[in-house]
Enzyme design. Sequence first.
Site, PDB file in Angstrom:
ATOM      1  N   GLY A  84       0.819  -1.201   0.000  1.00 53.96           N
ATOM      2  CA  GLY A  84       0.000   0.000   0.000  1.00 53.96           C
ATOM      3  C   GLY A  84       0.855   1.254   0.000  1.00 53.96           C
ATOM      4  O   GLY A  84       2.080   1.189   0.047  1.00 53.96           O
ATOM      5  N   ALA A 141      -3.019   0.232   6.994  1.00 56.50           N
ATOM      6  CA  ALA A 141      -4.338  -0.343   7.287  1.00 56.50           C
ATOM      7  C   ALA A 141      -5.388   0.540   6.632  1.00 56.50           C
ATOM      8  O   ALA A 141      -5.163   1.726   6.402  1.00 56.50           O
ATOM      9  CB  ALA A 141      -4.571  -0.426   8.787  1.00 56.50           C
ATOM     10  N   ASP A 142      -6.515  -0.068   6.324  1.00 58.19           N
ATOM     11  CA  ASP A 142      -7.606   0.715   5.738  1.00 58.19           C
ATOM     12  C   ASP A 142      -8.463   1.348   6.817  1.00 58.19           C
ATOM     13  O   ASP A 142      -9.045   2.411   6.620  1.00 58.19           O
ATOM     14  CB  ASP A 142      -8.460  -0.189   4.839  1.00 58.19           C
ATOM     15  CG  ASP A 142      -7.637  -0.734   3.700  1.00 58.19           C
ATOM     16  OD1 ASP A 142      -7.085   0.079   2.939  1.00 58.19           O
ATOM     17  OD2 ASP A 142      -7.498  -1.967   3.590  1.00 58.19           O
ATOM     18  N   GLY A 154      -7.417  -3.310   1.128  1.00 62.52           N
ATOM     19  CA  GLY A 154      -7.863  -2.361   0.113  1.00 62.52           C
ATOM     20  C   GLY A 154      -7.051  -2.460  -1.167  1.00 62.52           C
ATOM     21  O   GLY A 154      -7.518  -2.106  -2.240  1.00 62.52           O
ATOM     22  N   GLY A 155      -5.857  -2.949  -1.047  1.00 62.94           N
ATOM     23  CA  GLY A 155      -5.006  -3.142  -2.222  1.00 62.94           C
ATOM     24  C   GLY A 155      -4.915  -4.611  -2.621  1.00 62.94           C
ATOM     25  O   GLY A 155      -4.063  -4.986  -3.431  1.00 62.94           O
ATOM     26  N   GLU A 161      -0.344 -10.472   3.428  1.00 66.01           N
ATOM     27  CA  GLU A 161      -0.146  -9.591   4.591  1.00 66.01           C
ATOM     28  C   GLU A 161      -0.449 -10.336   5.891  1.00 66.01           C
ATOM     29  O   GLU A 161       0.274 -10.208   6.876  1.00 66.01           O
ATOM     30  CB  GLU A 161      -1.044  -8.364   4.487  1.00 66.01           C
ATOM     31  CG  GLU A 161      -0.562  -7.361   3.456  1.00 66.01           C
ATOM     32  CD  GLU A 161      -1.462  -6.147   3.337  1.00 66.01           C
ATOM     33  OE1 GLU A 161      -0.991  -5.120   2.845  1.00 66.01           O
ATOM     34  OE2 GLU A 161      -2.649  -6.231   3.716  1.00 66.01           O
TER      35      GLU A 161
HETATM   36  O1  LIG Z   1      -4.077  -4.684   0.592  1.00 73.19           O
HETATM   37  C1  LIG Z   1      -3.651  -3.607   0.977  1.00 73.19           C
HETATM   38  C2  LIG Z   1      -3.175  -3.337   2.317  1.00 73.19           C
HETATM   39  O2  LIG Z   1      -3.949  -3.923   3.316  1.00 73.19           O
HETATM   40  C3  LIG Z   1      -2.839  -1.889   2.641  1.00 73.19           C
HETATM   41  O3  LIG Z   1      -1.959  -1.939   3.711  1.00 73.19           O
HETATM   42  C4  LIG Z   1      -4.031  -1.041   3.029  1.00 73.19           C
HETATM   43  O4  LIG Z   1      -4.938  -1.034   1.963  1.00 73.19           O
HETATM   44  C5  LIG Z   1      -3.626   0.399   3.409  1.00 73.19           C
HETATM   45  O5  LIG Z   1      -3.085   1.029   2.299  1.00 73.19           O
HETATM   46  P1  LIG Z   1      -2.712   2.582   2.311  1.00 73.19           P
HETATM   47  O6  LIG Z   1      -1.546   2.757   3.190  1.00 73.19           O
HETATM   48  O7  LIG Z   1      -2.426   2.895   0.891  1.00 73.19           O
HETATM   49  O8  LIG Z   1      -3.939   3.329   2.784  1.00 73.19           O
END
Ligand SMILES: O=C[C@H](O)[C@H](O)[C@H](O)COP(=O)(O)O
Length: 285
Positions: A84, A141-142, A154-155, A161
């Site tokens: 992310g 984290a989302d 979210g990714g 993970e």
């Molecule tokens: O699958 C994606 C992961 O869980 C990310 O760590 C999560 O979506 C947070 O991403 P970001 O730092 O871009 O908000």
Amino acid sequence: MVALARPWLLTGANKVDRPADFSGEKGKMRESNNWFKGHFCYNKSNDYSLPVVGGSNVNDDKVKAAQMAVELIPNQAIVGLGSGSTASIFIDLLAKKAHEEQMDITCVATSVQTSQLALGFGLKVVDIDAVDRIDVTVDGADEVDGNLNGIKGGGAALLFEKIVATNSTKNIWVVDSSKQHLRLGSYRLPVEVVKFGVHHVFNYLKTRDLKPVYRQQEDGNYLTTDSGNYIIDVDITGQEDLPQLAQDLKALTGVVEHGLFIDICDVLLVGNTGQAIYKDQLTHS
Ligand SMILES: O=C[C@H](O)[C@H](O)[C@H](O)COP(=O)(O)O
């Protein structure tokens, strides 16, 4: 070119012993890892070492959280690298610190994209099965609640993970304060499901009032994860007992994993407030 903006890449100080192996996908940038899809845009061509990244407050906050995390990484650590935008900033800063301080850091990645990013920054990345322990994992984290439980994925990287996180001695999450909520559910919960029979799982989730939605790519096709599965995002706002929901989802044939990360995060670093919240110091649970 990124390498020119990062002189530490040119020294070869961090040798790659054994590149991470993601089931034959090594070296391929897959569509499933296009993080910009409805989520964020991580522009690898930006040399955002602090001043440059400050395009928005949220980005500033992510940088601050990532900086705090880098300070917690000791020399000779085996480090799990999250996925992310925030984790990506951490990876960049970690590479810079490792180079400047001649640190011996070994990394395990949680996605193909993270692996490629870390290798590109000159970090040593090995397969998870090439190490017998992971000292600390830093991930984004989302959404995260007051007990440091969270939603991730979210990714679409939630499976790797969670595997890396549950095999790590310590888990640090790096977030901006927009991710903090009293109760989880503002963010839809990603559920990773094998392709075979996926519509049956989808229909079952409907009967549980979880309002499932297939995650799609920009071209309308279902998004495929690094493990070749689909993601179904569900609405958990009506769910009172999240640990029970986590168990129920996990027990569903066809479901590989879900993005509820309960009792996994040990330290939450919040960029904009500069807060470090330690799970073992929480007065409630
Ligand atoms: O699958 C994606 C992961 O869980 C990310 O760590 C999560 O979506 C947070 O991403 P970001 O730092 O871009 O908000």
